[in-house]
Design a protein around this motif. Structure first.
Motif, PDB file in Angstrom:
ATOM      1  N   PHE B 252       0.852  -1.187   0.000  1.00  0.00           N
ATOM      2  CA  PHE B 252       0.000   0.000   0.000  1.00  0.00           C
ATOM      3  C   PHE B 252       0.880   1.226   0.000  1.00  0.00           C
ATOM      4  CE2 PHE B 252      -2.169  -3.459   2.097  1.00  0.00           C
ATOM      5  CZ  PHE B 252      -3.347  -3.529   1.364  1.00  0.00           C
ATOM      6  N   GLU B 253       0.629   2.117  -0.923  1.00  0.00           N
ATOM      7  CA  GLU B 253       1.420   3.337  -0.946  1.00  0.00           C
ATOM      8  C   GLU B 253       0.663   4.410  -0.189  1.00  0.00           C
ATOM      9  OE1 GLU B 253       2.365   4.819  -4.829  1.00  0.00           O
ATOM     10  OE2 GLU B 253       4.153   5.831  -4.086  1.00  0.00           O
ATOM     11  N   VAL B 254       1.301   4.956   0.830  1.00  0.00           N
ATOM     12  CA  VAL B 254       0.647   5.963   1.678  1.00  0.00           C
ATOM     13  C   VAL B 254       1.614   7.105   1.938  1.00  0.00           C
ATOM     14  CG1 VAL B 254      -0.851   4.314   2.872  1.00  0.00           C
ATOM     15  CG2 VAL B 254       1.427   4.773   3.763  1.00  0.00           C
ATOM     16  N   ALA B 255       1.067   8.209   2.416  1.00  0.00           N
ATOM     17  CA  ALA B 255       1.943   9.276   2.896  1.00  0.00           C
ATOM     18  C   ALA B 255       2.453   8.842   4.261  1.00  0.00           C
ATOM     19  CB  ALA B 255       1.169  10.577   3.005  1.00  0.00           C
ATOM     20  N   LEU B 256       3.710   9.113   4.560  1.00  0.00           N
ATOM     21  CA  LEU B 256       4.216   8.805   5.892  1.00  0.00           C
ATOM     22  C   LEU B 256       3.385   9.595   6.890  1.00  0.00           C
ATOM     23  CD1 LEU B 256       8.062   8.791   5.314  1.00  0.00           C
ATOM     24  CD2 LEU B 256       6.607   6.848   5.773  1.00  0.00           C
ATOM     25  N   GLY B 257       3.227   9.023   8.097  1.00  0.00           N
ATOM     26  CA  GLY B 257       2.375   9.690   9.065  1.00  0.00           C
ATOM     27  C   GLY B 257       0.997   9.064   9.148  1.00  0.00           C
ATOM     28  N   THR B 258       0.702   8.159   8.256  1.00  0.00           N
ATOM     29  CA  THR B 258      -0.510   7.356   8.379  1.00  0.00           C
ATOM     30  C   THR B 258      -0.355   6.497   9.626  1.00  0.00           C
ATOM     31  OG1 THR B 258      -0.538   7.266   5.980  1.00  0.00           O
ATOM     32  CG2 THR B 258      -1.956   5.719   7.108  1.00  0.00           C
ATOM     33  N   THR B 259      -1.455   6.239  10.345  1.00  0.00           N
ATOM     34  CA  THR B 259      -1.280   5.468  11.580  1.00  0.00           C
ATOM     35  C   THR B 259      -1.271   3.976  11.273  1.00  0.00           C
ATOM     36  OG1 THR B 259      -3.619   5.243  12.026  1.00  0.00           O
ATOM     37  CG2 THR B 259      -2.543   7.218  12.883  1.00  0.00           C
ATOM     38  N   LEU B 260      -0.747   3.220  12.232  1.00  0.00           N
ATOM     39  CA  LEU B 260      -0.695   1.768  12.063  1.00  0.00           C
ATOM     40  C   LEU B 260      -2.104   1.173  11.970  1.00  0.00           C
ATOM     41  CD1 LEU B 260       2.186   1.051  14.577  1.00  0.00           C
ATOM     42  CD2 LEU B 260       2.263   0.670  12.118  1.00  0.00           C
ATOM     43  N   ARG B 261      -3.061   1.839  12.639  1.00  0.00           N
ATOM     44  CA  ARG B 261      -4.438   1.333  12.585  1.00  0.00           C
ATOM     45  C   ARG B 261      -5.035   1.537  11.190  1.00  0.00           C
ATOM     46  NH1 ARG B 261      -7.173  -0.020  16.964  1.00  0.00           N
ATOM     47  NH2 ARG B 261      -6.155   1.415  18.390  1.00  0.00           N
ATOM     48  N   GLU B 262      -4.711   2.692  10.614  1.00  0.00           N
ATOM     49  CA  GLU B 262      -5.215   2.950   9.255  1.00  0.00           C
ATOM     50  C   GLU B 262      -4.620   1.962   8.255  1.00  0.00           C
ATOM     51  OE1 GLU B 262      -5.975   7.777   9.426  1.00  0.00           O
ATOM     52  OE2 GLU B 262      -3.960   7.014   9.130  1.00  0.00           O
ATOM     53  N   LEU B 263      -3.342   1.668   8.449  1.00  0.00           N
ATOM     54  CA  LEU B 263      -2.706   0.699   7.561  1.00  0.00           C
ATOM     55  C   LEU B 263      -3.331  -0.681   7.714  1.00  0.00           C
ATOM     56  CD1 LEU B 263       0.884   2.027   7.903  1.00  0.00           C
ATOM     57  CD2 LEU B 263      -0.185   1.504   5.728  1.00  0.00           C
ATOM     58  N   LEU B 264      -3.673  -1.007   8.962  1.00  0.00           N
ATOM     59  CA  LEU B 264      -4.340  -2.284   9.223  1.00  0.00           C
ATOM     60  C   LEU B 264      -5.681  -2.324   8.500  1.00  0.00           C
ATOM     61  CD1 LEU B 264      -4.603  -4.943  10.801  1.00  0.00           C
ATOM     62  CD2 LEU B 264      -5.463  -3.648  12.731  1.00  0.00           C
ATOM     63  N   ALA B 265      -6.400  -1.198   8.543  1.00  0.00           N
ATOM     64  CA  ALA B 265      -7.698  -1.133   7.872  1.00  0.00           C
ATOM     65  C   ALA B 265      -7.530  -1.295   6.356  1.00  0.00           C
ATOM     66  CB  ALA B 265      -8.388   0.195   8.193  1.00  0.00           C
ATOM     67  N   LEU B 266      -6.461  -0.700   5.819  1.00  0.00           N
ATOM     68  CA  LEU B 266      -6.209  -0.840   4.383  1.00  0.00           C
ATOM     69  C   LEU B 266      -6.030  -2.298   3.995  1.00  0.00           C
ATOM     70  CD1 LEU B 266      -3.677   2.001   3.520  1.00  0.00           C
ATOM     71  CD2 LEU B 266      -6.016   1.755   2.710  1.00  0.00           C
ATOM     72  N   ALA B 267      -5.432  -3.047   4.891  1.00  0.00           N
ATOM     73  CA  ALA B 267      -5.188  -4.455   4.602  1.00  0.00           C
ATOM     74  C   ALA B 267      -6.391  -5.318   4.980  1.00  0.00           C
ATOM     75  CB  ALA B 267      -3.945  -4.929   5.337  1.00  0.00           C
ATOM     76  N   GLY B 268      -7.540  -4.687   5.133  1.00  0.00           N
ATOM     77  CA  GLY B 268      -8.758  -5.450   5.383  1.00  0.00           C
ATOM     78  C   GLY B 268      -9.015  -5.752   6.845  1.00  0.00           C
ATOM     79  N   GLY B 269      -8.136  -5.256   7.733  1.00  0.00           N
ATOM     80  CA  GLY B 269      -8.348  -5.477   9.161  1.00  0.00           C
ATOM     81  C   GLY B 269      -7.938  -6.877   9.580  1.00  0.00           C
ATOM     82  N   PRO B 270      -8.053  -7.145  10.892  1.00  0.00           N
ATOM     83  CA  PRO B 270      -7.695  -8.480  11.384  1.00  0.00           C
ATOM     84  C   PRO B 270      -8.663  -9.539  10.874  1.00  0.00           C
ATOM     85  CG  PRO B 270      -8.606  -7.135  13.152  1.00  0.00           C
ATOM     86  CD  PRO B 270      -8.479  -6.245  11.964  1.00  0.00           C
TER      87      PRO B 270
END
Lengths: 245, 423
Positions: B252-270
C-alpha cells in the motif's frame, strides 16, 4: 557420473556468455557470480569443473572461486533434483500455515530439509523470506514462485510435475544427485553439547567426562594398547568413537 | 487514504512495456534533467524534498550524494534490489511491474552524482524480476535513454544488471559491494564509507530501488509536493508491505504519518473474530509494538522514538493466536542462518539463541533460559561490523518482555511432563 559428462560442450556453451559478462564490468572478477549462474543454468549445478573453468577465465585461484561460491546458497555444489522446491519458513508464511505445508511436503515426498528424493526428481529445502508475504504461504520451484499454498495445490503441482505438464521447466541434470547437496558436515552440526550448555554435566556438555573415561578405558585395556601403538593414533581413534556415538 | 505515485497503473497497465511507460510521461523527467538541469540542481531539489532512504536506514538521500569527494575518480551508482528483509515485498513488485521507473530513477541519480556507470544488484531469487528488468533495460537502451551521448549532450551512462545468489547480508551496502566485486558477501569495516571508498575503492552511492524510483516524481511535481506530504522530518510517500494476520495483505502506498491502525484497515483489518495484539513495523529487524501503539503515526521519527524503526517499511500484524516463541524462533533462526560469520558475537550468539529457542520449543527449556536469552541478545548487540547482529535483539527482547508467560509456559510443559513420569 562426472567423468561421463561432456564438459567441453558445456564450456563451449558458456564461454561466449562469460566473455560478454566479463566485458560488462570494470574489473573482471565482478563477473564471477554471473559466470557461476551461467554454468548452473547449463548443468543444473556448479560442478568442480565449472569452478575450475571460472577460475581460469578470471585468472583467480581455484580456492578463491570455491570459497566465494560456497558463500552463496543458490549455488549448488552437488547435483540436485530436476525440481528444486524451496518453501518459505519465515514469519509471514509461518503465520499463515507454512508449518503445515512443510510437513505435508516432507511427508508426501519422504524428504527432509536439504534432501533429494531417491529418484533424483525433487530436492527440498526450507528457505528464508522470499518476498511474497502478501500471498503466503509461498514457495519457489526452480526460482519461479508458487503462491497461496494449500495441500490441494501441492498435490496438483506434484501431479503436474510427474506428468511433465508443470509450467516451470525442470532443471537440467547432468549428474545423478546424492541424498543431499550440502557440502561438509552441516546436517550434523548439532553436537550433543549444544543442549548441555546450561548444565555442563548433561551428556556431551562441557563437564561431561564420558569421552575422557572412554579414553581411559582404552588406555587401560592391554589388548588395545597393543593394537594401537602410538599415542597420537589412540587419541584420534578415541575421539572418533566419541563422535560416532 | 492510499496514494498512487509509484504504484499508479500497477495491475491495470503493462508498465513493463516502454511504450506504455513513455505514454504516461515516462523518461520525460530524465530528458529534462539531462538537457536542462545541472547535477547540483538535481541534488538541491532532492535535498529540498526531504527524501530519506527507503531501504532501511532512512538516511537523507540528498545528503548522501553530497558526501562524494571531488577527487576526479570515477564514481559509481549502485541500486540495491537485494530485498530480503522478512516481510518486505515492495521492491520485488516495483522490479517486476515497473522496471522503467527504476531505470529512470537510476539515470537521474547517476546524473546527479556524476556517475557514468551504474549497477543494479538484484536478489538471486528474483529470477523473473531479473529477466523483466534486463528486457526493459534493452528497450530503454534501444530508445536512446541509456547509453553514450544521450539527447545530444556529453553525458553517457552504462547500466549493468547483476544478480546475487541468495545471501541476505548482501543487502547491507558494503557486503553488496563486495558481492558485486565477485567476492564473498561480507560487510566491510566502516569508515571508509562507500561514498569515499566503495565499489572498486572508488566513490560510490548505494540507493534503494524505491528511493530512486521516487526521483522522477519529485522532479516532476517539485520538491514541495513531496515535502508537504507527511510529517516535517520524514516527509513523502512510502510503499508499505503489509502482511501477517490480516485479510488482504499487500503493498500500500501511503503518505508517511498514516497510523498503524489505518494501515491495518487498508489491509482489510484483522481476521474475523480476532484482534491484533502486536505489530512489527519495520521488517524482521525491528522491535515489536503492541495493541496500545496502533494509533502511532507511521514515520521514521515516531518509530525511532518508540524504540523501534520504520526500516524497510514492512509491517507484520500478529493476532492473539500467535505463538510468539515460534515467531521468535523463526526470526532468530533467520539471522543465525544469514550471519556471514565474520564477527563472533553475531555468528555464535545467533546460533546459541536459535538452539536455546529450539530447546524451549522441544520442551527441554529451563526457567533460566529466558533471562539467558535476554542477556545473550543484549550482549551481542552493538559490537558487530554491520547491523545484522544488532537485528536479533529487538524482536526477541520485545516479545519476551511482553509475552513472557508464553515463554514460561513452554518451560512448564517440561516440568508437568516430568511430574507425570515421576508419579
Amino acid at each position: 557420473m562426472s567423468e561421463q559428462r561432456d564438459f567441453q560442450a558445456v564450456l563451449a556453451q558458456v564461454k561466449p556468455e562469460a566473455d560478454r559478462l566479463i566485458a560488462q564490468y570494470p574489473q573482471s572478477r565482478s563477473a564471477l557470480l554471473p559466470i557461476l549462474h551461467a554454468f548452473q543454468n547449463v548443468e543444473g549445478w556448479v560442478s568442480p569443473e565449472a569452478i575450475d573453468a571460472a577460475a581460469r577465465m578470471l585468472g583467480l585461484e581455484r580456492s578463491v572461486v570455491e570459497s566465494t561460491a560456497s558463500f552463496y546458497t543458490l549455488f549448488f555444489r552437488r547435483p540436485v533434483g530436476t525440481y528444486m522446491l524451496q518453501v518459505c519458513r519465515n514469519m509471514s508464511c509461518q503465520l499463515n500455515g507454512a508449518e503445515e505445508i512443510m510437513s505435508y511436503l516432507r511427508e508426501k515426498l519422504n524428504v527432509g530439509h536439504f534432501e533429494t528424493t531417491y529418484d533424483g526428481r525433487f530436492s527440498y529445502e526450507e528457505v528464508e523470506c522470499l518476498a511474497a508475504c502478501d500471498r503466503a504461504p509461498c514457495m519457489q520451484v526452480n526460482l519461479e514462485f508458487v503462491y497461496d499454498l494449500t495441500r490441494e495445490k501441492i498435490d496438483e503441482m506434484l501431479r503436474a510435475m510427474y506428468a511433465g505438464t508443470f509450467e516451470t521447466k525442470p532443471l537440467p541434470q547432468t549428474a545423478k544427485p546424492e541424498h543431499t547437496w550440502r557440502v561438509g558436515q552441516e546436517p550434523q552440526r548439532r553436537s550433543p553439547g549444544a543442549r548441555g550448555v546450561v548444565d555442563p554435566n548433561d551428556p556431551g556438555g562441557m563437564g561431561d567426562s564420558s569421552g575422557m573415561r572412554m579414553l581411559e578405558r582404552l588406555v587401560d585395556d592391554p589388548l588395545l594398547i597393543a593394537a594401537r601403538p602410538t599415542n597420537e593414533r589412540l587419541v584420534r581413534d578415541g575421539a572418533e568413537i566419541v563422535r560416532d556415538r | 487514504m492510499t496514494v498512487k505515485v509509484l504504484t499508479e497503473g500497477i495491475g491495470e497497465l503493462n508498465l513493463r512495456d516502454i511504450d506504455v511507460y513513455t505514454k504516461r510521461g515516462g523518461y520525460e523527467q530524465w530528458k529534462r534533467v539531462a538537457t536542462e538541469l545541472k547535477p547540483a540542481d538535481v541534488i538541491d531539489l532532492v535535498s529540498k524534498s526531504g527524501l530519506r532512504g527507503r531501504g532501511g536506514a532512512g538516511f537523507p538521500t540528498g545528503r548522501k550524494w553530497q558526501f562524494l569527494p571531488n577527487n576526479g575518480h570515477p564514481r559509481y551508482m549502485v541500486c540495491n534490489c537485494d530485498e530480503a528483509e522478512p516481510g518486505t515485498f515492495k521492491d520485488r513488485m516495483l522490479l517486476e511491474e515497473t522496471p522503467h521507473q527504476i531505470i529512470e530513477g537510476m539515470l537521474i541519480g547517476s546524473y546527479a552524482i556524476g556517475s557514468h556507470h551504474a549497477f543494479i544488484y538484484i536478489r538471486g531469487e528474483f529470477k523473473r524480476g531479473h529477466e523483466i528488468f534486463t528486457k526493459a533495460l534493452a528497450e530503454a537502451r534501444a530508445a536512446g535513454f541509456v547509453g553514450q551521448k544521450l539527447f545530444g549532450t556529453d553525458y553517457g551512462l552504462e547500466i549493468t544488471v547483476h544478480r546475487g545468489a541468495g545471501a541476505y547480508i548482501c543487502g547491507e551496502e558494503t557486503a553488496l559491494l563486495n558481492s558485486l566485486e565477485g567476492k564473498r558477501g561480507e560487510p566491510r569495516l566502516k569508515p571508509p564509507f562507500p561514498a569515499v571508498q566503495g565499489l572498486y575503492s572508488e566513490p560510490t552511492v548505494v540507493n534503494n530501488v524505491e528511493t530512486l524510483a521516487y526521483l522522477p516524481y519529485i522532479l516532476k511535481n517539485g520538491p514541495e509536493w513531496f515535502a508537504k506530504a507527511g510529517p516535517e522530518k520524514s516527509p513523502g510517500f512510502k510503499v508499505v508491505s503489509v502482511s501477517g494476520h490480516v485479510k488482504r495483505a499487500g503493498n500500500f502506498e501511503v503518505a508517511l504519518g498514516t497510523t498503524l491502525r489505518e494501515l491495518l484497515a487498508l489491509a482489510g483489518g484483522p481476521r474475523d473474530g480476532h484482534r491484533i495484539v502486536a505489530v512489527q513495523p519495520g521488517g524482521g529487524s525491528s522491535a515489536c509494538l503492541f495493541e496500545e501503539h496502533l494509533d502511532l503515526s507511521y514515520d521514521f521519527d515516531t518509530m525511532a522514538a518508540n524504540k523501534t524503526m520504520l526500516g524497510s517499511g514492512a509491517i507484520v500484524y500478529f493476532d492473539e493466536t500467535t505463538d510468539f516463541v515460534k515467531a521468535a524462533h523463526a526470526l532468530v533462526r533467520f539471522y543465525a542462518h544469514e550471519s556471514c560469520g565474520q564477527c563472533s558475537p553475531c555468528r555464535e550468539g545467533g546460533h546459541w539463541l536459535e538452539l536455546t529457542l529450539e530447546r524451549l520449543l522441544h520442551g527441554d527449556g529451563l526457567q533460566s533460559d529466558i533471562d539467558m536469552m535476554l542477556a545473550i541478545a543484549r550482549q551481542l548487540t552493538g559490537i558487530n561490523l554491520c547491523p545484522l547482529g544488532d537485528s536479533i535483539e529487538p524482536f526477541l527482547a520485545s516479545v519476551i518482555r511482553r509475552f513472557e508467560s508464553q515463554f514460561r509456559a513452554y518451560v512448564k510443559k517440561k516440568a508437568v511432563a516430568e511430574k507425570a513420569v515421576m508419579a
